[in-house]
Design an enzyme around this catalytic site. Structure first.
Site, PDB file in Angstrom:
ATOM      1  N   SER B 125      44.808 -13.897 -10.101  1.00  0.00           N
ATOM      2  CA  SER B 125      43.652 -14.325  -9.321  1.00  0.00           C
ATOM      3  C   SER B 125      43.273 -15.744  -9.684  1.00  0.00           C
ATOM      4  O   SER B 125      43.449 -16.178 -10.830  1.00  0.00           O
ATOM      5  CB  SER B 125      42.484 -13.393  -9.638  1.00  0.00           C
ATOM      6  OG  SER B 125      41.268 -13.959  -9.198  1.00  0.00           O
ATOM      7  N   TYR B 149      36.857  -8.831 -16.166  1.00  0.00           N
ATOM      8  CA  TYR B 149      37.859  -8.788 -15.105  1.00  0.00           C
ATOM      9  C   TYR B 149      38.808  -9.979 -15.227  1.00  0.00           C
ATOM     10  O   TYR B 149      40.034  -9.835 -15.218  1.00  0.00           O
ATOM     11  CB  TYR B 149      37.186  -8.794 -13.718  1.00  0.00           C
ATOM     12  CG  TYR B 149      38.148  -9.095 -12.602  1.00  0.00           C
ATOM     13  CD1 TYR B 149      39.077  -8.148 -12.200  1.00  0.00           C
ATOM     14  CD2 TYR B 149      38.155 -10.340 -11.975  1.00  0.00           C
ATOM     15  CE1 TYR B 149      39.990  -8.440 -11.194  1.00  0.00           C
ATOM     16  CE2 TYR B 149      39.054 -10.636 -10.974  1.00  0.00           C
ATOM     17  CZ  TYR B 149      39.973  -9.682 -10.589  1.00  0.00           C
ATOM     18  OH  TYR B 149      40.881  -9.977  -9.611  1.00  0.00           O
ATOM     19  N   LYS B 153      43.060 -10.422 -16.167  1.00  0.00           N
ATOM     20  CA  LYS B 153      44.065 -11.174 -15.406  1.00  0.00           C
ATOM     21  C   LYS B 153      44.740 -12.213 -16.301  1.00  0.00           C
ATOM     22  O   LYS B 153      45.957 -12.395 -16.269  1.00  0.00           O
ATOM     23  CB  LYS B 153      43.428 -11.836 -14.185  1.00  0.00           C
ATOM     24  CG  LYS B 153      42.939 -10.838 -13.138  1.00  0.00           C
ATOM     25  CD  LYS B 153      44.076  -9.940 -12.636  1.00  0.00           C
ATOM     26  CE  LYS B 153      43.619  -8.863 -11.672  1.00  0.00           C
ATOM     27  NZ  LYS B 153      44.698  -7.889 -11.350  1.00  0.00           N
TER      28      LYS B 153
END
Lengths: 338, 338
Positions: B125, B149, B153
């Site tokens: 992302s 989050y 990643k």
């Protein structure tokens, strides 16, 4: 008195911490899967502690097994030692290192939360400082990792910070170990690496006891006084006391913290060799070989935060580290092997 | 033709990628546990693909379940979509995010290795760029994470780099998604967030269709032309094609790579609102509310690396994104709910 769960309990630092906790009046429950330690440690802990250790054989990544441990024992706080720790191996087996070190940490934390236990001491490492920008190293130095082992420590610390931010019930301590050496003064427990030692002191003691022909010194052209690498060696019993101090703080006062556990003094490889030869009365033949990739020139702690926050400081010097390492190795030339 | 495993296969991006892969002649095996998606997606994929999708219900963190999938299917490469993806939720539930996102990644990779499958596409992302230092963002920009989050990643990418360094048999692609919007032109599949949407476009479409009264615009005092946040919105079908291009490259040529999947154009919140109102013919009432913590002012990709390496570039503009989003929402006012 509080009951403390030690994961990886039969490892080098954990076994010394177990004795220190008992001496300080804590109840201890130990867990290990013996993937990198010996059950003989439990016999020695029984002998030194004067009573049978409370122990369960379990893998910290096994959710059902850890749930069982927390169902059978009322745990007030956990010291999470369990982890793979060989830098070189971590580069060759990254999936295993991430899965074991992060999976174990996450599983233990989730199990604790289900049981309302939210006090946690994490075995971190000076490796999170990478190649330090200045010395001595303070806790607010830039953090970086140069191998998967170091990544698991860096990410482990981050997980605990995120956990504390999400739920203030969590109080966590990240203890950044410098270079543990030495052994319990009884000479009954100590460091017992499998295969070729990755660290200096067990290599030195194995040469002195005749298990290895000579010491390999990785590089003598570092920008240090004698050209060999400089590290902050800390006696494992001092390190163990640091855990007792950290637990007292976590149990008595609010808040989470991160502290260096080091002496604040650096010693070169050749200084250690000389001190050890003097302490043991044995020669330590060595050969200079090329640098190891990833090794930094010099690294030592600013330990003042542990002093001010925990009232802890290292007490033992290099001579005592060598004397105790040697006693352990001489009395147990093949470690815990029968 | 190669068989591709899609994890998280019934999610928004994955379901569009499924169709794109089939259209390109690949066989697809889908896995999902429906923890954040609907089984109805499978019916729609059947209808759109002209044949029953090959699907297994499984949690990517379940080692035995994933082993079974690889025993029953000869997989040539995996696209690992399965992950929790809500930034705010990740801050509240860090243990769940680390355990699910990293545990799933590690379990899938270890299962693949046992079966000699070492080609892997990872859903990364633009969040790994944090607050970018300059625009457009190139793949070699500084990486950082501002929430759990994003950490999953960032660490996921690191795990894949370490894996490739340890074993050159692994060829991995990290695809850094910018802001996917739009839907399949059939209007039969699209984004169907549970609860309050975290992203702009589903919020806009839910307002337009009457499910919500007004749009909240988080901040109008950013240093952008109209004061609202600027993002690189990319049509989900373009994104799906990017996966096809990445897989072709992984299967045909040696080496691992990391590429941005974006259009290279930034649009502000108010531009999107205006474009959507025009495309849908519906008003989109909005209110300015305070900034959301962690939101950056502006973010758009330099997509030239995906162009040169994969021969891929986004084709659809903002108008088409709005038209397709609206068709999906209008035809399915309550998403995949019956």
């Amino acid at each position: 008195m509080a009951t403390i769960l030690l994961t990886g309990a039969t490892g080098y630092i954990a076994s010394h911490t177990w004795l220190a906790l008992q001496a300080a009046g804590f109840e201890v429950v130990g867990v290990d899967d013996f993937s990198n330690s010996s059950p003989v440690v439990l016999e020695r802990l029984h002998e030194l502690g004067g009573r049978p250790p409370v122990f369960e054989r379990a893998d910290v990544c096994d959710a059902a097994a850890m749930e069982g441990v927390f169902q059978r024992h009322r745990i007030d706080a956990t010291v999470h030692f369990a982890a793979f720790k060989a830098v070189g191996e971590s580069t060759a087996k990254p999936l295993e290192y991430y899965a074991n070190n992060l999976g174990g940490l996450l599983n233990v934390c989730r199990t604790m939360r289900r049981h309302g236990c939210t006090r946690f001491v994490f075995s971190s490492s000076a490796t999170v400082y990478g190649d330090p920008e200045s010395l001595p190293i303070r806790e607010d130095a830039r953090l970086t990792a140069t191998n998967p082992y170091g990544q698991t420590k860096l990410v482990g610390e981050q997980i605990l910070r995120d956990l504390g931010a999400a739920d203030p019930a969590w109080q966590t301590a990240c203890l950044r170990y410098f270079n543990p050496v030495g052994a319990h003064e009884s000479g009954r427990i100590g460091e017992d690496p499998r295969g070729t030692p990755n660290n200096l002191m067990p290599y030195v003691t194995q040469v002195a006891v005749g298990r290895r022909e000579f010491l390999q010194v990785f590089g003598d052209d570092y920008p240090t006084p004698d050209g060999t690498g400089v590290r902050d060696y800390i006696h494992v019993c001092d390190l163990a006391d640091g855990h007792v101090a950290a637990l007292r703080r976590l149990l008595d006062a609010p808040g989470s913290f991160t502290v260096n556990l080091g002496t604040g003094r650096g010693h070169s490889v050749l200084e250690v060799v000389t001190a050890f030869a003097r302490a043991s009365g044995r020669p330590v033949p060595y050969r200079i070989v090329p640098r190891r990739p990833g090794d930094v020139a010099a690294c030592w702690a600013d330990p003042s935060q542990a002093q001010s926050l925990l009232g802890w400081q290292a007490r033992h010097g290099l001579e005592r580290m060598c004397t105790d390492s040697w006693r352990w190795q001489q009395n147990n030339p093949r470690g815990f092997e029968a």
